[in-house]
Motif scaffolding. Structure first.
Motif, mmCIF file in Angstrom:
data_model
loop_
_atom_site.group_PDB
_atom_site.id
_atom_site.type_symbol
_atom_site.label_atom_id
_atom_site.label_comp_id
_atom_site.label_asym_id
_atom_site.label_seq_id
_atom_site.Cartn_x
_atom_site.Cartn_y
_atom_site.Cartn_z
ATOM 1 N N VAL A 52 -89.750 1.682 30.243
ATOM 2 C CA VAL A 52 -90.144 2.896 30.958
ATOM 3 C C VAL A 52 -89.433 4.119 30.382
ATOM 4 O O VAL A 52 -90.032 5.179 30.183
ATOM 5 N N ALA A 109 -86.364 5.392 37.296
ATOM 6 C CA ALA A 109 -86.148 4.340 36.300
ATOM 7 C C ALA A 109 -84.801 3.673 36.496
ATOM 8 O O ALA A 109 -84.646 2.465 36.263
ATOM 9 N N GLU A 164 -95.086 3.569 37.333
ATOM 10 C CA GLU A 164 -94.245 3.252 36.171
ATOM 11 C C GLU A 164 -93.953 1.761 36.079
ATOM 12 O O GLU A 164 -93.686 1.237 34.992
ATOM 13 N N SER A 195 -92.992 -1.571 33.093
ATOM 14 C CA SER A 195 -91.861 -2.507 33.125
ATOM 15 C C SER A 195 -92.352 -3.941 33.309
ATOM 16 O O SER A 195 -91.812 -4.874 32.706
#
Length: 667
Positions: A349, A514, A578, A582
């Motif tokens: 990410v 993140a 996001e 991942s």
């Protein structure tokens, strides 16, 4: 000392705040409202500077604007710093006259003197100071010119509360003010004249405040008697309008004494507006700028920077972790968790951080330059045809950064129907969290046309939102479209410091997510991929993650990606878009491999890849967005509707794209 910074929108408040404080002490939200609250330490440690939302009047039209009146009534404020736009002095003075009635020590910062001069407007600020009874300091907030003088003046002990009643409202209102004040004498520390005038104007916040101090019926009787007397006048429309016209008379006299204007000067902004807001050229120019933005993000600058960061994370960082794990003799489980889970998941990410920040930098550039308001004006012609107005496009534009603040920004829309409609449609805007997914897939399948493909997705989101706005406004949410009024600020050359701060404010949430949410999610996803019904360290295809993905995979087979891997990533995408990246980095993890993009060709065709990106664009909003929709609508029904209709629209469009492409032989 508490100093309140207040003024109309687009008067340069943000630039002045930055110049007078240098930095924020904290940023939060006003109690019970989603409007951002910024507090900074005033230079020379004079106290706190509180940046109030930009308003045209203290009588609020929306709940957000009510923050200002609520602040004056309930919070401690020692001095007022009123910022005026010298090029729009007549309009700005309506707020100034109301502030002077508040009878607090006040100072005026006369901003944009340079803009006024370019427009042929000369302001006698000394004469203005004499008439208003407060100090007036000319400044150019963007460059900092005059700000030191402003600091010196506001720090002076000689500033006294304003007692000058500039506006004479006429015999009837003045007598009503006296009667009103008599009912509140000794019951409040606030200016009784201020409370009376705001009450007569219909300010609900003031009305609730004074009703708690005395008998509401007596105050109501005073107002009814006043309206009855004024109705005898032939030009009386409403008490609010009558008060506005009285202020306007005073302002016209002030302008006549302090301002001189040359009609021979045609402002540069008007020349530019004749092009960028043109009925035929406005939309192509907007799309061209968007294309340029995506070329910067995905081709010219963003991708090379992301490649460098990727090489750093997969090279030295991964090698460093492996070296440390080897030195401490970590178990195979811990080694796999760190390398295959955290480094692959979070690192996958973080690779897209440069592209995210470039996108936000460009959006901030458009905002600070004054162009974004022109986009809303250009879009108004289209928005009106679908049951909205141009103001609704502003939350949607904010949604390009993140859908959550975009939905919150809908609070500035006055009518409940249009506010709800905007809330329902804003999640269709392609937020920054979707950008890593686009970057991954366009790099793998559309390397020669990255910017064009991403632009098509952004435009598709807008088109779908407009079509649904028309459908919803003629079926579920019938009502007349409200009048659209927007101020076009002057064009400005943004300063780098301001641009960077704005970019960082927008982008830090991505980095924070993140480091927290994606971090935790990567551990959870990796554990699901590491364990299965037969135990630990199982083959990925026999893991719990594969089992979950296989349950729903058949649903997506008709739209091109009926694999358990795609299905599993879509599930995690509901938590945060996001997380799709991942999850894929964990699922497709192969040590020393050429990269995730190279592997995707084994699972997707270009047609399926585009179908997948369209689905990501439109399907169920992320968990944070859904929670915000519920908070803003306070309705389980509309929250559920926002999730269901988005999934259906995403599926139908992806089905048309994929099956249509297959029929045409594209697949």
């Amino acid at each position: 000392m508490e100093i309140a910074l207040i003024g109309n929108p687009n008067t340069g408040k943000t630039s002045l705040f930055n110049n007078l404080t240098g930095s924020y002490e904290y940023v939060g939200n006003w109690s019970g409202v989603t409007v951002e609250k910024k507090v900074g330490v005033f230079k020379k440690n004079l106290g706190h500077l509180i940046d109030l939302p930009g308003v045209y009047t203290l009588n609020p039209l929306s709940k957000d604007e009510g923050v200002v009146t609520s602040f004056f009534l309930n919070e401690s404020v020692d001095r007022l710093l009123n910022i005026l736009d010298a090029s729009q002095l007549e309009r700005n003075l309506h707020l100034t006259l109301q502030l002077l009635e508040f009878e607090k020590p006040a100072l005026i910062g006369l901003n944009m003197i340079d803009v006024a001069n370019k427009r042929g407007i000369q302001i006698d600020y000394m004469k203005l100071s004499e008439i208003l009874g407060v100090s007036v300091v000319p400044v150019v907030a963007r460059s900092g010119k005059g700000c030191d003088k402003l600091v010196d003046v506001i720090g002076a002990k000689s500033i006294q509360p304003t007692k000058k009643n500039l506006t004479y409202y006429g015999k009837e209102i003045e007598e009503a003010i006296t009667a009103f004040s008599g009912e509140l004498t000794g019951k409040t520390n606030h200016s009784l004249r201020f409370l009376a005038v705001q009450y007569f104007e219909g300010n609900e916040y003031v009305k609730n405040y004074v009703n708690g101090l005395t008998n509401p019926q007596k105050l109501k009787a005073i107002m009814e008697k006043l309206e009855s007397e004024l109705q005898k006048q032939t030009d009386f429309k409403s008490l609010t309008n009558f008060i506005y016209l009285k202020r306007k008379e005073v302002i016209e006299k002030i302008i006549a004494e302090v301002a001189r204007k040359s009609d021979t000067v045609i402002p540069l902004s008007e020349k530019i507006d004749s092009i960028v807001t043109n009925r035929y050229l406005g939309m192509p120019i907007f799309l061209l700028l968007m294309y340029f933005m995506f070329m910067l993000t995905f081709d010219w600058l963003g991708t090379p920077l992301s490649d460098v960061l990727d090489a750093f994370l997969t090279g030295p960082v991964t090698a460093g972790f492996e070296k440390v794990l080897g030195a401490i003799h970590a178990s195979a489980f811990i080694h796999a968790l760190i390398i295959e889970g955290l480094v692959a998941g979070v690192g996958g990410v973080l690779v897209f951080v440069p592209q995210i920040f470039i996108l936000f930098f460009f959006i901030s550039l458009l905002e600070d330059s004054g162009y974004m308001a022109r986009v809303a004006l250009v879009m108004d012609r289209i928005m009106e045809s679908v049951g909205l107005n141009g103001k609704a496009f502003i939350p949607m534009m904010i949604g390009f950064g993140c859908n959550v603040p975009g939905i919150m920004a809908a609070r500035t829309i006055e009518t409940p129907r249009e506010r709800l409609l905007t809330i329902l449609l804003t999640p269709l805007m392609s937020c920054s969290a979707r950008l890593p997914v686009y970057a991954l897939f366009v790099g793998a399948f559309f390397a020669a046309h990255k910017a064009f493909v991403v632009l098509s997705l952004y435009v598709l989101g807008i088109v779908v939102a407009l079509v649904l706005a028309k459908v919803f406004s003629t079926t579920l949410l019938k009502s007349e479209t409200s009048l659209f009024v927007i101020e076009l600020p002057p064009y400005r050359l943004p300063q780098f410091q301001s641009l960077w701060r704005s970019t960082w404010d927008k982008g830090k949430g991505f980095v924070r997510k993140a480091g927290t949410f994606i971090f935790a999610g990567s551990v959870f996803i990796w554990l699901l991929s590491y364990a299965g019904p037969k135990g630990l360290n199982v083959d990925m295809d026999h893991s719990f993650l594969a089992a979950i993905g296989n349950i729903i995979a058949p649903i997506f087979d008709p739209i091109g990606f009926g694999t358990w891997q795609a299905s599993a990533s879509l599930i995690t995408g509901f938590l945060a878009k996001e997380a799709i990246i991942s999850t894929m980095n964990i699922i497709y993890f192969v040590p020393n491999d050429a990269g995730l993009q190279a592997l995707l060709a084994n699972y997707y065709t270009p047609l399926a890849a585009y179908s997948f990106m369209v689905f990501i664009l439109l399907y169920i909003p992320c968990l944070a967005t859904v929670a915000t929709i519920y908070k803003e609508t306070n309705s389980k029904k509309w929250t559920a509707f926002s999730m269901i209709y988005a999934f259906v629209i995403a599926y139908v469009l992806s089905l048309i794209i994929y099956q249509g492409g297959m029929m045409l032989g594209i697949g």
